[in-house]
Write an enzyme that holds these catalytic residues in place. Structure first.
Site, short mmCIF file in Angstrom:
data_model
loop_
_atom_site.label_atom_id
_atom_site.label_comp_id
_atom_site.label_asym_id
_atom_site.label_seq_id
_atom_site.Cartn_x
_atom_site.Cartn_y
_atom_site.Cartn_z
N ASP A 79 14.83 2.03 13.43
CA ASP A 79 13.29 1.82 13.24
C ASP A 79 12.60 0.28 13.89
O ASP A 79 13.58 -0.37 13.28
CB ASP A 79 12.56 1.80 12.13
CG ASP A 79 11.41 2.32 12.32
OD1 ASP A 79 10.67 2.54 12.82
OD2 ASP A 79 10.94 1.74 10.58
N GLY A 173 2.27 -0.54 5.49
CA GLY A 173 1.45 -1.14 4.24
C GLY A 173 0.86 0.04 3.62
O GLY A 173 0.03 0.81 4.56
N GLY A 201 3.15 3.14 10.04
CA GLY A 201 2.35 3.23 9.18
C GLY A 201 2.24 4.00 7.68
O GLY A 201 0.57 4.55 7.74
N ASN A 222 6.21 8.07 10.08
CA ASN A 222 6.87 7.20 8.93
C ASN A 222 6.42 6.89 7.95
O ASN A 222 4.92 6.26 7.49
CB ASN A 222 7.32 5.44 10.42
CG ASN A 222 7.99 6.32 11.20
OD1 ASN A 222 8.02 7.26 11.94
ND2 ASN A 222 8.54 5.02 11.80
N ASN A 224 7.40 4.55 4.50
CA ASN A 224 8.71 3.31 4.25
C ASN A 224 7.63 2.94 2.85
O ASN A 224 8.49 3.30 2.08
CB ASN A 224 8.84 2.31 5.39
CG ASN A 224 9.76 1.78 4.78
OD1 ASN A 224 10.61 1.86 3.73
ND2 ASN A 224 10.30 0.57 5.49
N THR A 225 6.58 2.28 2.75
CA THR A 225 5.94 1.47 1.88
C THR A 225 6.34 1.71 0.50
O THR A 225 5.82 1.11 -0.44
CB THR A 225 4.81 0.87 2.17
OG1 THR A 225 4.79 0.22 3.17
CG2 THR A 225 4.47 -0.17 1.38
P1 13P Z 1 4.23 1.95 5.96
O1 13P Z 1 5.39 0.86 5.53
O2 13P Z 1 2.76 1.66 5.61
O3 13P Z 1 4.57 3.44 5.30
O4 13P Z 1 4.80 1.78 7.78
C1 13P Z 1 6.07 2.81 8.19
C2 13P Z 1 7.10 2.82 9.16
O5 13P Z 1 6.23 2.72 9.91
C3 13P Z 1 7.99 2.41 9.46
O6 13P Z 1 8.32 2.59 10.85
#
Ligand code: 13P
Length: 277
Positions: A79, A173, A201, A222, A224-225
């Site tokens: 990523d 985020g 995001g 995607n 992650n946060t």
């Molecule tokens: P977030 O942290 O906002 O979920 O975004 C994750 C992302 O886009 C990883 O590429």
């Protein structure tokens, strides 16, 4: 099925495949259990930082071990790769997909380097995600950072990317007030190209907006946060509750793994990818 075939299926049936990032084993277990419980295909992401902590080879081996054991459609993506040598290493070690993030470069430079990665990836059947438009980390989204409509077709044709990350008001985020998504821009991008579209995001985007994004053609989202926040919250609570005498990592980390699983299950249901594996 390949990742691309899943994208095509998702596009036709109007659902999206989630990419969930990890950097530790218990996070990956949480993600995998969620995917298996809901029979959802899944993409596992590692940023350059996450993969350096894990080791590229180790990340590939971990995913392969899950694939071998379960026969499950799980794909590994690098990523936001920015360093060309590092991305090529990921390709050579067996990543299924890589995302080259040249979004902060000029368009000609972004095209030039993306093409180089597409060439490296094609030798190993690795799917390449490109990016145009800058996806920031602040709620103040500047118009000039959004994906320019006039660049879309040209970028895809010149580079031959398999999927495209776009900037339409999405940010990395979670914030108290999330920026507004520019759905009109998404529609216009969709009308210009058939390339699978990726939303970065995904954390903090409302359920209503996620549903609309999928309806308008996003096939990969995607996250992650939200996973990191859930992981840390559970870990902090467990350490606080368990007291000084509990030192077994597998006991301390289990609730964090479950917290990840819960978030991923919610997202899979929201993205509509359950029972698509
Ligand atoms: P977030 O942290 O906002 O979920 O975004 C994750 C992302 O886009 C990883 O590429």
């Amino acid at each position: 099925m390949t990742v691309l075939e899943y994208f095509e299926k998702a596009q036709k049936e109007k659902w999206a495949i989630g990419q969930f990032n990890f950097s530790t084993d218990e996070q990956l277990k949480g993600i995998m259990i969620a995917a298996q419980n809901l029979k959802s295909p899944i993409i596992i992401g590692t940023s350059e930082g996450e993969s350096k902590f894990l080791g590229l080879k180790q990340a590939v081996a971990l995913i392969k071990s899950f694939k071998d054991e379960t026969g499950f459609p799980v794909f590994l993506n690098l990523d936001h790769g920015k360093n060309l040598d590092y991305i090529k290493e990921a390709i050579n070690f067996g990543y299924d997909c890589v995302h080259f993030d040249g979004s902060e470069l000029s368009l000609p430079d972004n095209i030039k380097l993306t093409k180089e990665i597409v060439k490296a990836g094609s030798k190993k059947d690795v799917l390449i995600e490109g990016e145009i438009g800058i996806i920031g980390k602040s709620t103040e989204v500047k118009e000039e950072n959004l994906t320019r409509l006039e660049d879309v077709k040209y970028f895809v044709q010149e580079t031959g990317v398999n999927s495209l990350a776009i900037s339409i008001g999405n940010v990395h985020g979670v914030y108290q007030k999330m920026p507004k998504i520019d759905f009109e821009r998404l529609k216009k991008i969709r009308a210009r190209i058939e390339t699978p579209l990726v939303l970065h995001g995904g954390s903090g985007v409302s359920e209503k907006d996620i549903k609309k994004l999928i309806k308008e053609g996003i096939v990969k989202i995607n996250i992650n946060t939200e996973l990191r926040v859930a992981w840390k919250k559970a870990l902090k609570a467990t350490i606080k509750q368990s007291g000084r005498e509990e030192i077994k990592p597998y006991k301390i980390l289990l609730p964090a793994s479950r917290a990840i699983q819960k978030v991923v299950e919610e997202k899979i249901k929201l993205f509509g990818s359950q029972n698509k594996a």
